[in-house]
Each structure stands twice: as C-alpha cells, then as structure tokens.
Design a protein around this motif. Structure first.
Motif, mmCIF file in Angstrom:
data_model
loop_
_atom_site.group_PDB
_atom_site.id
_atom_site.type_symbol
_atom_site.label_atom_id
_atom_site.label_comp_id
_atom_site.label_asym_id
_atom_site.label_seq_id
_atom_site.Cartn_x
_atom_site.Cartn_y
_atom_site.Cartn_z
ATOM 1 N N GLU A 139 -42.051 28.662 -9.067
ATOM 2 C CA GLU A 139 -42.478 28.082 -10.676
ATOM 3 C C GLU A 139 -41.764 28.232 -11.488
ATOM 4 O O GLU A 139 -40.889 29.088 -11.689
ATOM 5 C CB GLU A 139 -43.769 29.256 -10.582
ATOM 6 C CG GLU A 139 -44.353 28.669 -12.237
ATOM 7 C CD GLU A 139 -45.300 29.659 -12.602
ATOM 8 O OE1 GLU A 139 -46.539 29.369 -12.470
ATOM 9 O OE2 GLU A 139 -44.770 30.984 -12.900
ATOM 10 N N ILE A 140 -41.275 27.101 -11.733
ATOM 11 C CA ILE A 140 -40.143 26.915 -12.828
ATOM 12 C C ILE A 140 -40.554 26.362 -14.143
ATOM 13 O O ILE A 140 -41.236 25.307 -14.237
ATOM 14 C CB ILE A 140 -39.059 25.951 -12.359
ATOM 15 C CG1 ILE A 140 -38.469 26.520 -10.848
ATOM 16 C CG2 ILE A 140 -37.711 25.805 -13.232
ATOM 17 C CD1 ILE A 140 -38.987 25.627 -9.692
ATOM 18 N N THR A 141 -40.211 27.093 -15.256
ATOM 19 C CA THR A 141 -41.102 26.519 -16.339
ATOM 20 C C THR A 141 -39.860 26.557 -17.616
ATOM 21 O O THR A 141 -39.115 27.577 -17.803
ATOM 22 C CB THR A 141 -42.034 27.899 -17.040
ATOM 23 O OG1 THR A 141 -43.218 27.682 -16.122
ATOM 24 C CG2 THR A 141 -42.537 27.481 -18.286
ATOM 25 N N LEU A 142 -39.869 25.406 -18.117
ATOM 26 C CA LEU A 142 -38.942 25.182 -19.175
ATOM 27 C C LEU A 142 -39.654 25.100 -20.680
ATOM 28 O O LEU A 142 -40.653 24.441 -20.833
ATOM 29 C CB LEU A 142 -38.470 23.643 -19.014
ATOM 30 C CG LEU A 142 -37.353 23.232 -20.403
ATOM 31 C CD1 LEU A 142 -36.021 23.985 -20.201
ATOM 32 C CD2 LEU A 142 -37.060 21.967 -20.027
ATOM 33 N N LEU A 143 -39.181 26.029 -21.760
ATOM 34 C CA LEU A 143 -39.961 26.049 -22.845
ATOM 35 C C LEU A 143 -39.321 25.030 -23.910
ATOM 36 O O LEU A 143 -38.227 24.437 -23.528
ATOM 37 C CB LEU A 143 -39.638 27.623 -23.639
ATOM 38 C CG LEU A 143 -39.957 28.572 -22.795
ATOM 39 C CD1 LEU A 143 -39.898 30.016 -23.639
ATOM 40 C CD2 LEU A 143 -41.810 28.541 -22.464
ATOM 41 N N PRO A 144 -40.135 24.387 -24.692
ATOM 42 C CA PRO A 144 -39.724 23.332 -25.560
ATOM 43 C C PRO A 144 -38.767 23.690 -26.599
ATOM 44 O O PRO A 144 -38.612 24.812 -26.977
ATOM 45 C CB PRO A 144 -40.927 22.858 -26.143
ATOM 46 C CG PRO A 144 -41.771 23.996 -26.201
ATOM 47 C CD PRO A 144 -41.520 24.782 -24.907
ATOM 48 N N GLY A 145 -38.232 22.574 -27.253
ATOM 49 C CA GLY A 145 -37.513 22.770 -28.394
ATOM 50 C C GLY A 145 -36.114 23.366 -28.077
ATOM 51 O O GLY A 145 -35.411 23.867 -29.254
ATOM 52 N N ALA A 146 -35.405 22.981 -27.083
ATOM 53 C CA ALA A 146 -34.077 23.646 -26.648
ATOM 54 C C ALA A 146 -33.055 22.561 -27.289
ATOM 55 O O ALA A 146 -33.349 21.391 -27.425
ATOM 56 C CB ALA A 146 -33.868 23.772 -25.269
ATOM 57 N N THR A 147 -31.919 23.157 -27.857
ATOM 58 C CA THR A 147 -30.582 22.479 -28.164
ATOM 59 C C THR A 147 -29.600 23.121 -26.979
ATOM 60 O O THR A 147 -29.596 24.046 -27.128
ATOM 61 C CB THR A 147 -30.465 22.703 -29.646
ATOM 62 O OG1 THR A 147 -31.411 22.311 -30.622
ATOM 63 C CG2 THR A 147 -28.960 22.132 -29.870
ATOM 64 N N LEU A 148 -29.255 21.858 -26.469
ATOM 65 C CA LEU A 148 -28.041 22.207 -25.519
ATOM 66 C C LEU A 148 -26.990 22.188 -26.249
ATOM 67 O O LEU A 148 -26.428 21.627 -27.076
ATOM 68 C CB LEU A 148 -28.038 21.247 -24.430
ATOM 69 C CG LEU A 148 -29.344 20.901 -23.509
ATOM 70 C CD1 LEU A 148 -29.109 19.834 -22.619
ATOM 71 C CD2 LEU A 148 -29.782 22.294 -23.111
ATOM 72 N N THR A 149 -25.852 23.315 -25.959
ATOM 73 C CA THR A 149 -24.597 23.355 -26.678
ATOM 74 C C THR A 149 -23.640 23.744 -25.485
ATOM 75 O O THR A 149 -23.766 24.319 -24.730
ATOM 76 C CB THR A 149 -24.707 24.773 -27.462
ATOM 77 O OG1 THR A 149 -25.705 24.788 -28.294
ATOM 78 C CG2 THR A 149 -23.218 24.842 -28.267
ATOM 79 N N ALA A 150 -22.785 22.747 -25.685
ATOM 80 C CA ALA A 150 -21.501 22.741 -24.790
ATOM 81 C C ALA A 150 -20.842 24.126 -24.606
ATOM 82 O O ALA A 150 -20.644 24.949 -25.514
ATOM 83 C CB ALA A 150 -20.511 21.657 -25.205
ATOM 84 N N LEU A 151 -20.677 24.340 -23.301
ATOM 85 C CA LEU A 151 -19.708 25.741 -23.178
ATOM 86 C C LEU A 151 -18.332 25.788 -23.684
ATOM 87 O O LEU A 151 -17.587 24.799 -23.935
ATOM 88 C CB LEU A 151 -19.611 25.821 -21.559
ATOM 89 C CG LEU A 151 -20.908 25.765 -20.577
ATOM 90 C CD1 LEU A 151 -20.255 25.916 -19.163
ATOM 91 C CD2 LEU A 151 -21.860 27.128 -20.858
ATOM 92 N N GLN A 152 -17.990 27.095 -24.374
ATOM 93 C CA GLN A 152 -16.745 26.941 -24.677
ATOM 94 C C GLN A 152 -15.534 27.096 -23.703
ATOM 95 O O GLN A 152 -14.470 26.455 -24.045
ATOM 96 C CB GLN A 152 -16.688 28.346 -25.556
ATOM 97 C CG GLN A 152 -17.692 28.413 -26.608
ATOM 98 C CD GLN A 152 -17.351 27.626 -27.797
ATOM 99 O OE1 GLN A 152 -16.080 27.295 -28.155
ATOM 100 N NE2 GLN A 152 -18.194 26.487 -28.099
ATOM 101 N N GLU A 153 -15.745 27.546 -22.401
ATOM 102 C CA GLU A 153 -14.969 27.383 -21.504
ATOM 103 C C GLU A 153 -15.045 26.318 -20.503
ATOM 104 O O GLU A 153 -16.259 25.691 -20.463
ATOM 105 C CB GLU A 153 -15.058 28.971 -20.748
ATOM 106 C CG GLU A 153 -16.039 29.092 -19.852
ATOM 107 C CD GLU A 153 -17.398 29.731 -20.939
ATOM 108 O OE1 GLU A 153 -18.436 29.910 -20.269
ATOM 109 O OE2 GLU A 153 -17.265 29.815 -22.135
ATOM 110 N N PRO A 154 -14.361 25.951 -19.857
ATOM 111 C CA PRO A 154 -14.203 24.733 -18.784
ATOM 112 C C PRO A 154 -15.380 25.064 -17.944
ATOM 113 O O PRO A 154 -15.650 26.462 -17.382
ATOM 114 C CB PRO A 154 -12.882 24.897 -18.308
ATOM 115 C CG PRO A 154 -11.945 25.308 -19.043
ATOM 116 C CD PRO A 154 -12.785 26.378 -19.676
ATOM 117 N N LEU A 155 -16.132 24.053 -17.505
ATOM 118 C CA LEU A 155 -17.228 24.188 -16.347
ATOM 119 C C LEU A 155 -16.408 24.021 -15.115
ATOM 120 O O LEU A 155 -16.038 22.712 -14.980
ATOM 121 C CB LEU A 155 -18.158 23.144 -16.792
ATOM 122 C CG LEU A 155 -19.572 23.314 -15.921
ATOM 123 C CD1 LEU A 155 -20.643 22.473 -16.701
ATOM 124 C CD2 LEU A 155 -19.466 22.797 -14.681
#
Length: 443
Positions: free
Chosen positions: A221-237
């Motif tokens: 069961e995977i649940t995503l809560l609303p209202g997220a703002t995605l922020t880029a990682l500071q370090e390389p992915l």
C-alpha cells in the motif's frame, strides 16, 4: 542490422561497469523537470528510451543539458506547474515507461497533448493506466479506440483515489503517483506485491510525503499525501549501473566454463534484485562486494564465477515483479542447468516489447532445446553444463532483451556455435555498447 555472434571459446575474465539504470534515468528526468531548481544527474543511461524522455520534456519547455558522452545531465526544473503545451505530438519512441508515466503527468496539466510511439508502443496495453487516471478525473483516450497509443489527453483538475492495481507494475503505480502530485486529496495505490520502488524513493528524496506499507496479506500500500513541492537535490543524483544490463554478463559467466568477472557499481535495490536470489537458488556462485548506499539506492559490486552445478528451480509469485525484465536470460541459464525450471505468474511477459514467453520458447527450440509455453509462463528442460554447438537465425522482434539473451547463448554454446540475430541493433534502446562490452571480457 543483423549480427552473427559466435561461441566465446574462452572464459570471461576481468571487470566492467554497465550503463546506468534505465528506470532511474527516466525518473530523474521526469521528476527533475517537475522540481524547483537544477538537478545534476551522473551515470545517466544514454539509450534510445531515456533520450525519448528527454526529447518529450524539451518539447514542453524544459531546458536539459547533456555532456558529450550523454551520461551527465542537468535538468533545469520548472516546478509542477511549469510545463508548456507542446507544439507537436510527443513521440515516446519504443519506451513504455515514457508513455505511461508521462500520461499521468500530462493528465493534470493546463493544456491538451497527444502521446505516440513506434509500432511496438502502438500495440502495448494502455488501459491499465487509463482506468485509474479516469477514476482520478482525467480525460484520456486512445485515438484508435483500441486502448493503445496514440493517447489523446485533455488536461484536467484531478482528485486522489484509492486504487487496487490488478498487476504489480511500477509503470502503473508511477503513472498514478505522478498524477497524484497534482491531485486534491491523498492518492493510494495497492499492489498484489511491491513492484520496483524507484519512484517512491526519488519522490521522498525530492520532498514528497509518501508512505509504503506491506499489508498482512502481502499486498503493498503506497500513499502519497497532497500538496508536495518537489525541490531539486543539492548534490548530484547518482544513477547506479542497471542490474537488468548486468544480468547478461552474470548469466554468461555462469554458463561459460572458467569465467570469473566483477561487475562494478550495480544497483541492488531489493525490489529489482530478484535475479540474484533466483540464481543462488539454482546453485550459482555469486557474491556481493563493497555494498553501500549511493544516494537513495542500494549498490554493490557483483562477483560471478562459472558454476557447473546449476540446477532447475521454480520462479513464481512475489519473485516475478523483482526480475520481470530478466526472465528471458534466466530462461537461457535454465537451459544450461540440470533438471527442470518452471516459470509461473509471468503473463506480464506477453505484453512487453514482444511476447517474450513465445519468443523465448521458439528461440530455445530453434537451438535444439526443450522448452514449453504455458498459460502464464514456460517450462525449460535443462541440458546440463557444457551446452552443445548450435547454429540458428533468431528473430529478435526488435526486442533488446531478446537480442542480448541470445547473444549470451551464442557465446555460451559449443565451439562451433553461431547465432545470427535479426535486428541486432535494437540493443540501442537500453545498452548501445553491449556487444563490444561482451567481447571485451573474453580472456
């Protein structure tokens, strides 16, 4: 382009690093584009599928830079609401991941769009994502009313749902979760068993609130809560090596006498590493070295030595989603084991780039091996170690995983073995340098 692969005639020796993980590379571009700030990706897979994803996002106004080797990428994120209406139809090439995940994102945009792809994509089932997206309020339809691409999408406001997926599919799950980034209310996906979780790991790393639970009956069961703002990682992915690409070298080393190789920096995410468990159950000599965490993914170096004591096993149930892309090459290794190997619950293989069950059974029989197709899998009667010499012409159906699997069988066969692969260049989809890397290991 056709290509003939001959028997190796010598053990595989040495070390190599396979290209970056295809699943993670796709998601890095998509979620990087939806993030605030710049995402720097290293180890990116420069195969045709991932380049299709880059092309689609560039057509929606996202600036993406690649280095000269196309393995380092910088995505200049535009945020969740920053995509622009594409002026043309978005061409996903041969990539089911691009098509299905992008459909989830596009369903929530303020513009209309259309997704298409090559001949293979236009035959692959899309109803599995259209149904849950419709439940979220999306307006998405199949242009030819056959539940396949091209897909026509009219962007809408979406609401969260609780969706029980009939299949454990990371593409279905991710399409819903990516749409859920825009939805009002929680979005929950229930899977029969947990499929690969790269999307969940990356979403959490970028700031989304997401919870995964394994229920008493084994469902995820995977649940995503609303209202997220995605922020880029500071370090390389950092994208680790793709275990699906490493699978061919692991398999070749197990089959070719005297082989001893080390594959460096391979992703061993537990939801993806089923091939290691399957091969160990067959008696394979495989060890993990230098295990570590790279960013949010598990990584290790994989040592593989020739094993002349491989034996048959059964691969089914919750194991299948953890090795779905590796099943063709596992079938090849099963042909070189003692006894019977049974694959069950693998009907998903029928709707990949080709019907991989039918194609594998047909190809193995062409090599003189005993293989039988079943309703949800196949049965392989192992030949035992020291495969005989064989010669055949194999139609890859332009399926990269079929091409690489029969290249392994060609090299593992007796000294006179030679297999001509029709459309051998289909490996460009996921591993452009595969043949060169395979030959480089011949001692």
């Amino acid at each position: 382009m056709n290509k003939t692969i001959h028997a190796a005639g010598h053990p595989l020796k040495g070390s190599l690093q396979v290209p970056g993980d295809k699943s993670i590379s796709h998601r890095a571009v998509m979620l990087g584009a939806l993030s605030e700030g710049d995402t720097h990706v290293t180890g990116f897979l420069n195969g045709a599928d991932c380049l299709s994803t880059i092309s689609c996002f560039r057509r929606m106004g996202v600036s993406i830079e690649l280095d000269q080797h196309e393995t380092e990428v910088v995505i200049h994120g535009r945020g969740l609401r920053g995509l622009q209406k594409p002026e043309e139809i978005l061409d996903c090439g041969n990539s089911g991941t691009t098509t299905r995940l992008l459909a989830g994102i596009l369903s929530a945009q303020h513009f209309d769009s259309m997704l298409t792809g090559d001949e293979s994509i236009q035959k692959r089932p899309m109803k599995r994502i259209m149904t849950p997206l419709h439940e979220m309020g999306a307006e998405i339809s199949s242009l030819h009313a056959n539940d396949c691409a091209p897909l026509v999408i009219h962007g809408q406001s979406l609401h969260g749902i609780r969706y029980a997926s009939p299949v454990a599919s990371a593409q279905v799950k991710s399409s819903i979760l990516f749409a859920g980034l825009y939805a009002q209310g929680e979005t929950t996906v229930l899977e029969p068993t947990l499929s690969r979780d790269h999307s969940e790991r990356m979403l959490r790393a970028l700031g989304a609130q997401l919870d995964t639970r394994i229920l008493p009956d084994g469902r995820a069961e995977i649940t995503l809560l609303p209202g997220a703002t995605l922020t880029a990682l500071q370090e390389p992915l950092e994208v680790p090596g793709d275990i699906s690409s490493a699978a061919y070298f692991i398999s070749a080393a197990l089959l070719i006498p005297g082989s001893d190789i080390l594959i460096r920096n391979v992703g061993i995410n537990p939801t993806r590493a089923g091939i290691l468990d399957a091969y160990r159950a067959m008696g394979a000599d495989i060890t993990l070295e230098n295990q570590r965490l790279a960013g949010f993914e598990d990584v290790a170096d994989i040592r593989v030595r020739y094993s002349d004591t491989l034996h048959g096993t059964e691969i089914s149930g919750a194991m299948i989603p953890r090795l779905i892309d590796e099943l063709p090459v596992i079938a090849a290794v099963a042909a070189g084991a003692e006894g019977r190997t049974i694959f069950r619950d693998a009907q998903e293989l029928k709707v990949k780039e080709s019907n991989r069950i039918a194609v594998m059974v047909e190809g193995l029989r062409a090599l003189g091996m005993r293989a039988e197709e079943t309703e949800d899998g196949m049965i392989i009667e192992g030949q035992g170690p020291q495969l005989p010499s064989y010669a055949a012409r194999i139609d890859t159906r332009k399926d990269h995983r079929i091409a690489m699997t029969f290249a392994v069988l060609a090299m593992a066969g007796g000294r006179e073995s030679a297999i001509e692969l029709i459309d051998a260049d289909c490996i460009q989809i996921s591993y452009p340098t595969f043949y060169n890397d395979l030959y480089r290991l011949i001692g």
